[in-house]
Design a protein around this motif. Structure first.
Motif, mmCIF file in Angstrom:
data_model
loop_
_atom_site.group_PDB
_atom_site.id
_atom_site.type_symbol
_atom_site.label_atom_id
_atom_site.label_comp_id
_atom_site.label_asym_id
_atom_site.label_seq_id
_atom_site.Cartn_x
_atom_site.Cartn_y
_atom_site.Cartn_z
ATOM 1 N N ALA B 122 0.839 -1.202 0.000
ATOM 2 C CA ALA B 122 0.000 0.000 0.000
ATOM 3 C C ALA B 122 0.873 1.251 0.000
ATOM 4 O O ALA B 122 0.594 2.209 -0.727
ATOM 5 N N GLU B 123 1.924 1.210 0.785
ATOM 6 C CA GLU B 123 2.817 2.361 0.856
ATOM 7 C C GLU B 123 3.377 2.669 -0.537
ATOM 8 O O GLU B 123 3.378 3.820 -0.979
ATOM 9 N N ALA B 124 3.799 1.613 -1.224
ATOM 10 C CA ALA B 124 4.324 1.798 -2.585
ATOM 11 C C ALA B 124 3.233 2.327 -3.516
ATOM 12 O O ALA B 124 3.486 3.198 -4.363
ATOM 13 N N SER B 125 2.010 1.819 -3.354
ATOM 14 C CA SER B 125 0.902 2.283 -4.190
ATOM 15 C C SER B 125 0.631 3.760 -3.976
ATOM 16 O O SER B 125 0.409 4.503 -4.929
ATOM 17 N N GLN B 209 2.566 -17.036 -10.324
ATOM 18 C CA GLN B 209 3.910 -16.921 -9.736
ATOM 19 C C GLN B 209 4.929 -16.524 -10.802
ATOM 20 O O GLN B 209 5.809 -15.711 -10.574
ATOM 21 N N LEU B 210 4.755 -17.130 -11.982
ATOM 22 C CA LEU B 210 5.674 -16.876 -13.087
ATOM 23 C C LEU B 210 5.578 -15.439 -13.568
ATOM 24 O O LEU B 210 6.583 -14.790 -13.810
ATOM 25 N N ASN B 211 4.351 -15.000 -13.761
ATOM 26 C CA ASN B 211 4.153 -13.685 -14.327
ATOM 27 C C ASN B 211 2.983 -12.985 -13.641
ATOM 28 O O ASN B 211 1.834 -13.241 -13.963
ATOM 29 N N PRO B 212 3.307 -12.101 -12.703
ATOM 30 C CA PRO B 212 2.258 -11.444 -11.921
ATOM 31 C C PRO B 212 1.352 -10.560 -12.780
ATOM 32 O O PRO B 212 0.274 -10.172 -12.338
ATOM 33 N N GLN B 213 1.775 -10.261 -14.023
ATOM 34 C CA GLN B 213 0.933 -9.427 -14.877
ATOM 35 C C GLN B 213 -0.305 -10.163 -15.386
ATOM 36 O O GLN B 213 -1.314 -9.562 -15.691
ATOM 37 N N SER B 256 -12.596 -5.929 -19.227
ATOM 38 C CA SER B 256 -11.963 -5.251 -18.097
ATOM 39 C C SER B 256 -10.675 -5.961 -17.679
ATOM 40 O O SER B 256 -9.751 -5.330 -17.177
ATOM 41 N N MET B 257 -10.584 -7.281 -17.944
ATOM 42 C CA MET B 257 -9.347 -7.984 -17.615
ATOM 43 C C MET B 257 -8.204 -7.574 -18.560
ATOM 44 O O MET B 257 -7.055 -7.455 -18.149
ATOM 45 N N LEU B 258 -8.556 -7.365 -19.821
ATOM 46 C CA LEU B 258 -7.530 -6.943 -20.780
ATOM 47 C C LEU B 258 -7.028 -5.547 -20.401
ATOM 48 O O LEU B 258 -5.823 -5.273 -20.404
ATOM 49 N N GLU B 259 -7.986 -4.719 -20.024
ATOM 50 C CA GLU B 259 -7.652 -3.363 -19.588
ATOM 51 C C GLU B 259 -6.744 -3.432 -18.351
ATOM 52 O O GLU B 259 -5.736 -2.736 -18.258
ATOM 53 N N ARG B 260 -7.146 -4.299 -17.438
ATOM 54 C CA ARG B 260 -6.364 -4.481 -16.218
ATOM 55 C C ARG B 260 -4.942 -4.925 -16.543
ATOM 56 O O ARG B 260 -3.972 -4.447 -15.968
ATOM 57 N N PHE B 261 -4.843 -5.832 -17.502
ATOM 58 C CA PHE B 261 -3.516 -6.320 -17.888
ATOM 59 C C PHE B 261 -2.636 -5.166 -18.378
ATOM 60 O O PHE B 261 -1.480 -5.040 -17.979
ATOM 61 N N HIS B 262 -3.214 -4.293 -19.231
ATOM 62 C CA HIS B 262 -2.436 -3.154 -19.736
ATOM 63 C C HIS B 262 -1.999 -2.240 -18.599
ATOM 64 O O HIS B 262 -0.873 -1.783 -18.565
ATOM 65 N N VAL B 269 3.944 -1.398 -9.741
ATOM 66 C CA VAL B 269 3.494 -1.530 -8.350
ATOM 67 C C VAL B 269 2.154 -2.273 -8.283
ATOM 68 O O VAL B 269 1.845 -2.965 -7.318
ATOM 69 N N LEU B 270 1.369 -2.187 -9.354
ATOM 70 C CA LEU B 270 0.088 -2.895 -9.374
ATOM 71 C C LEU B 270 0.290 -4.413 -9.367
ATOM 72 O O LEU B 270 -0.562 -5.160 -8.898
ATOM 73 N N GLN B 271 1.436 -4.835 -9.914
ATOM 74 C CA GLN B 271 1.729 -6.274 -9.889
ATOM 75 C C GLN B 271 1.843 -6.768 -8.463
ATOM 76 O O GLN B 271 1.392 -7.843 -8.123
ATOM 77 N N LYS B 272 2.488 -5.927 -7.640
ATOM 78 C CA LYS B 272 2.674 -6.333 -6.242
ATOM 79 C C LYS B 272 1.338 -6.468 -5.540
ATOM 80 O O LYS B 272 1.188 -7.272 -4.638
ATOM 81 N N ARG B 273 0.378 -5.655 -5.958
ATOM 82 C CA ARG B 273 -0.929 -5.706 -5.315
ATOM 83 C C ARG B 273 -1.596 -7.063 -5.543
ATOM 84 O O ARG B 273 -2.550 -7.401 -4.868
#
Lengths: 441, 304
Positions: B122-125, B209-213, B256-262, B269-273
């Motif tokens: 959250a701090e990073a976000s 795990q491999l790709n958080p995106q 919305s998932m495709l949008e989220r991916f972009h 930092v969104l990956q960490k979330r």
């Protein structure tokens, strides 16, 4: 496999391939036929012309003619045609056993002197014995009865299984509810103990620090420097953790924990009271206790949604199966909660007359439509989606009340709510034990 | 750095008092039994982590977390509940988009470490939010969508919705999925929980795990609450849609998932979330390990 019994196969098995005699056959030759040992069982011989049966000559009739004085001389050479019964009993090969039996029974003569002739499309096929037909018929009925008995016992066991599955479903619901009730106090009690444990070791270290400081203060050999270092250590520790404050908080957490453990014990006692596994199946009970027990168990379903108004009058104890009546009340209460789209009230009233105890359970939920109210006690009737209700809840409720010699009635208005009224006799009229439910309880 | 701030909501005060003590050192703690009060606090204060109960008289926890998502997107959301019902867990994924779904009674150490991890993210976000870092539009390869579902209607909807913008791969089994994963990263995974006889839970967990995106949508008839909770925590699936799913809803979620991916790709930092918890099931650990190993060898062979 049953079809083969019913079709020609049934009659086919009864055929005796007896050589037919021609209508022109002289009487004395027929005599020889009758005396053949392989025809000992035969009551009558078929008379066939061009493949078509024209009649039968029975042993009885034959003897009647042939054993008379001078009969051989008078009639010996005459064709059998003049002596036959030209209306033989005919059975079609394609007939079912049952219809063949019916036909034969309706047309046979007493005493039984003739066999029947089996034909196919009018053509002679063979001879059947009436007794064989009746025996085959009896076997078929026997098999039918066995099948019926089997189907009946299967039906009975699947009914048992369904009642059981309804019980398991409501049990599952109840267990899930109670588990949640327990998880909340268990959650904070466990956490508090974990915190206490950590605090305990912090306090231990702290006390060790203070003791070391006191020791060095009391020790005449200790120099200023050592004491100062020890004081600094203790001060740092005090700075690090505010033990006083934490101990103060911990005090509150301990009280919370005791409260939580109390809650858990209460839930366990409620569960025990509800199931009454350790008590006798039948007991003298105050129905108000059953109501309270069901309310405790159903608390999870009711809380936050249902306001419960109780008007419980003093009741005489009645002889009943408490675990079953607990189930009845829990079922009515959870149904009521499910009938409420938002918040609602559940009004529970109990009173008694000279002979009966009465309980009324009323909700202000959505009500039951008039067209289905007559069916709500029917087994398998449900308005819930497939998989969510077995449609046995109220059927079991109804059954339990009936087995207690009482009755349950329902009134409902759409949009206003539903009203269940239970009447149970004070002096129980229970003649027999409720076999079905006892067996699965 | 100032202490991270927590917001705790539960209708049982004793839970709140107990949790507050767990975070006595190192955090600032707000707590309330009233979800409306919680929403007010979220609006007015900078909250790093919100930990909410699910079943409350005024409002369901998943609903509160949905509001938190809109009110304070940088805040990390955790559900702490004693009741594992399917509707609640589905709502917590689709609406609450929770970081973790934790069960009561909880393990004090686990909750502490999850909250600490969430607070750091959250701090990073918050830091990124204040910088308003914009997406760096590097020439991007065409997004790839992996379908792991034998159901043709699923594949058809994916093709109709994303076919014009994405490369779509329809994997018939685990081996096929692995080969596709080896070739190139996957942007969106659309998966049932069963692929023929294979329970694909471990594959979803490994992919994340491999790709958080990678964004995961699960569409399934298989309704098992405890497995769903596992997938929330260990695969961070972004949507759970019970079959049969209406085409419109499915299509909207795919978009919305495709949008989220972009978005996730442009803001690390969104990956960490969507960081995942370690796989807990021992059998799945083995399966995931094998999968990862085979995938590594395949990639080495292809990529060289």
């Amino acid at each position: 496999m049953h079809s083969s019994n019913r079709s020609g196969g049934g009659v086919l098995a009864l055929i005796n391939p007896i050589k037919a005699i021609s209508p022109a056959c002289p009487l004395e030759e027929v005599a020889e036929e009758f005396f053949k040992p392989e025809y000992a069982k035969v009551l009558s011989l078929p008379v066939v012309e061009n493949g078509l049966p024209v009649g039968v000559i029975s042993r009885y009739r034959f003897m009647d003619i042939y054993l008379k004085r001078y009969a051989r001389e008078l009639h010996g050479k005459r064709p059998i045609r003049h002596f036959i019964n030209d209306k033989p009993l005919l059975v079609d090969l394609d007939q079912t056993l049952a219809s063949a039996a019916q036909h034969v029974a309706a047309n046979m003569q007493f005493p039984l002197t003739e066999d029947f002739i089996v034909i196919r499309q009018g053509q002679y096929v063979g001879v059947g014995f009436v007794m064989d037909l009746l025996k085959a018929m009896e076997r078929q009925m026997q098999a039918g009865t066995e099948e019926l008995e089997k189907a009946y016992s299967q039906l009975k066991s699947s009914q048992l299984a369904l009642v059981q599955s309804e019980k398991m479903a409501s049990l599952g619901q109840m267990v899930a509810g109670v588990a949640h009730e327990i998880n909340t106090p268990l959650g904070y009690v466990q956490n508090n103990v974990a915190i206490g444990q950590e605090l305990f070791s912090q306090v231990q270290t702290m006390i060790a620090g203070y003791e070391a400081l006191v020791d060095s203060l009391l020790d005449e050999r200790a120099n200023e420097e050592q004491i100062a270092a020890q004081m600094k250590l203790v001060a740092a520790m005090r700075n690090d953790v505010n033990v006083q404050e934490m101990l103060g908080e911990m005090h509150g957490l301990m009280a919370d924990s005791l409260y939580g453990i109390g809650q858990i014990s209460e839930l366990v006692i409620n569960l025990k009271n509800f199931s009454r596994k350790d008590a006798a199946a039948t007991d003298m009970m105050d129905l108000n206790d059953c109501i309270e027990s069901a309310l405790n168990i159903g608390r999870n379903v009711l809380k936050n949604k249902v306001e419960v108004i109780k008007e419980l009058g003093a009741l005489p104890r009645i002889s009943c199966a408490p675990s079953q009546l607990n189930q009845v009340f829990l079922n009515l209460f959870t149904n009521a909660a499910q009938a409420m789209e938002a918040q609602g009230t559940l009004h529970i009233k109990s009173w008694h007359s000279d002979d009966d105890v009465h309980v009324c359970v009323a909700d202000n939920g959505k009500g039951i439509p008039e067209e289905i109210i007559a069916r709500i006690f029917d087994p398998f009737f449900t308005t819930k989606p497939v998989g969510e209700g077995t449609g046995l809840g109220l059927a079991i409720t109804h059954q339990i009340i009936q087995q207690h010699g009482g009755e349950i009635r329902v009134e409902s208005r759409i949009g206003e709510g539903t009203h269940f009224h239970i009447r149970l006799p004070i002096v129980s009229a229970r003649a027999a034990k409720p076999a079905l439910l006892e067996a699965t309880a | 750095m100032s202490k991270p701030t927590l917001l705790l909501i539960d209708d049982e005060e004793r839970i709140l008092r107990s949790l507050r003590m767990l975070f006595f050192v190192g955090y600032r703690v707000h707590m309330t039994t009233d979800p409306h009060e919680a929403i007010r606090i979220l609006r007015e204060e900078k909250i790093h982590v919100v930990v909410s109960d699910q079943r409350m008289p005024v409002m369901q926890g998943s609903e509160l977390l949905r509001i938190a998502r809109e009110t304070s997107p940088a805040t990390m959301r955790i559900l702490l509940t004693g009741y594992s019902d399917l509707d609640a867990s589905i709502a917590s994924v689709n609406e609450g988009e929770v970081f973790r779904y934790l069960m009561k009674p909880w393990n004090a150490e686990e909750v502490k470490s999850v909250v600490a991890e969430a607070a750091a993210i959250a701090e990073a976000s918050f830091a990124v939010q204040s910088h308003t870092e914009t997406a760096s539009d590097v020439a991007i390869a065409k997004p790839r969508v992996l379908i792991m579902d034998h159901d043709e209607t699923t594949a058809r909807t994916v093709h109709e919705t994303l076919g014009d913008r994405c490369e779509i791969v329809w994997a018939s089994d685990a081996q096929h999925a692995m080969e596709e994963l080896a070739k190139q990263d996957i942007s969106v995974v659309v998966s049932d929980l069963m692929l023929g006889e294979t329970n694909v839970g471990y594959i979803l967990k490994t992919i994340k795990q491999l790709n958080p995106q990678t964004q995961c949508i699960v569409v399934t008839t298989f309704n098992d609450t405890s497995r769903l909770i596992d997938l929330i925590n260990q695969a961070q699936i972004t949507r759970f849609l019970p079959k049969p799913v209406s085409k419109g809803i499915f299509a909207r979620n795919l978009e919305s998932m495709l949008e989220r991916f972009h978005m996730v790709r442009s803001q690390p930092v969104l990956q960490k979330r969507q960081a995942v918890a370690p796989i807990s099931d021992p059998q799945e650990q083995v399966q995931a390990g094998n999968f990862m190993g085979m995938l590594g060898r395949l990639r080495a062979r292809i990529g060289a």
